[in-house]
Write an enzyme that holds these catalytic residues in place. Sequence first.
Site, PDB file in Angstrom:
ATOM      1  N   GLU A 219       0.995  -1.063  -0.120  1.00  0.00           N
ATOM      2  CA  GLU A 219       0.005  -0.030  -0.041  1.00  0.00           C
ATOM      3  C   GLU A 219       0.915   1.131  -0.029  1.00  0.00           C
ATOM      4  O   GLU A 219       1.297   1.596   0.920  1.00  0.00           O
ATOM      5  CB  GLU A 219      -1.005  -0.162   1.121  1.00  0.00           C
ATOM      6  N   CYS A 253      -2.102   9.340   2.508  1.00  0.00           N
ATOM      7  CA  CYS A 253      -1.569   8.850   1.245  1.00  0.00           C
ATOM      8  C   CYS A 253      -2.566   8.962  -0.018  1.00  0.00           C
ATOM      9  O   CYS A 253      -2.170   9.153  -1.134  1.00  0.00           O
ATOM     10  CB  CYS A 253      -1.343   7.404   1.426  1.00  0.00           C
TER      11      CYS A 253
END
Length: 468
Positions: A219, A253
């Site tokens: 991720e 993010c």
Amino acid sequence: MSDLDNRQIERMDNVFRAQKAAFEAERHRSYKDRLRDIDAIGALTKKHADAIKDAAAADFGVRSRCETQLTEVTYMTTAVKHTRRHLWSWMQNRKVSIPGNLAPGKAYIRREPRGVAGIISPWNYPFQLAFSPILAALAAGCRVMLKPSELTPNMSELMRNMLAEEFDESHVAVLLGGPAVGEAFTKIPFDHLLYTGSTHVGRLVAKAAAENLTPVTLELGGKSPVIIDQGFKAKDAAASLSFGKFMNAGQTCIAPDYVLAPADQARPIGEAIIAKAEKSYPDWATDEDYTAIVSDRHYDRLNAMIEEARSGGAEILQASGGDPGNARKIAPTVVLNPPEDSKLMQEEIFGPVLPILAHNGLNDAMKRVNAGDRPLALYVYSKDKKAARRVLEGTISGGAVVNNTMLHYSVEDLPFGGVGASGYGAYHGEAGFETFTHARSVLEVPVWHPSRLIAPPYGKLFDMIANK
């Protein structure tokens, strides 16, 4: 290397062996026991909600308690409820059809736990990005080893103590320490490894895991773009762009990383975003709901990026406010037309700084996005549904939202993950359950099966069956 690092590396193998032995003794944890594990995660989250907010505030210097509640505590309690509600159906075998020439028989897919899962979690949402994959791994019936970030030591210590309340280390264990511990952690032959963090470190994790052929979920991040269509009002885009960019001071993010706007709308959108930020944070310097930058290194890096863009001729718009003193706070910032070769446009920003550039139509904007690495998220604002879908069809990203930002992350039934340089694999909801389980293919046939007829010496019977 610190004494803590040495101690953690020394005990790492012992913990891993204990978890492997525990998994071999109980390869298929029952539905009832998995529910108990899930409920324990939910109970721990609720019990320690205030401590989670305190730890986050201590690690960041200033961390909005409301944002910690929303993005860490509430997110996890919601995820627990969703997992609890669907676990039984996720665990069931899935029947598949078989071709007529293999009948009679029964074919199905079993979801079996992979074994011992390793999780490396980041600092930006230190509780949620650790406990969310832990939840998925426990739902799958796995054992779990967690390596949290050394940049949030208070939260890491809290999570270790929390998990020790409900789980033996042979079931869930936390390994604390710095980069040396993290590097050693990636070399353990886990049955699955999930890493959340930067693309640069993600490549190193993948290389280390490859030595053991350990499957990996990465991720990562990247430059998540915003494309604004002609005719979309600046004020209508500003509210969600401001929220998405300045929540957690941009240390997210999937935060919008840059905006591509029609040439005549670039400045109005930038001004509207700053105006919204000033309403949200009347004095960002002292406002407890406006989060600080996590470390001196990140703080200095962001300021240097702003100054580089300014020196390159970009116009800087910033929210008004007082002096933050010793707090590592940076004002909500919009940068109009930064140079293409500036770090703001070449690196993931990960801070409260939003570049805005002009585009000459959706095709031009899509071309600009497609010229870079594939982002973790993409956001498109348009009143025209067909135009928005054209952008979705003409670009590639891990996830996307139309007319808002980041909300897709909170939909548990949507797999969350990247593509290309923004990562691979996914979790959340059933996707998380599938990540930490193996899809085992099974075919059951009776003792005597017509397949015996397909054997040498081949003849007419073979032709009749094989050419069906």
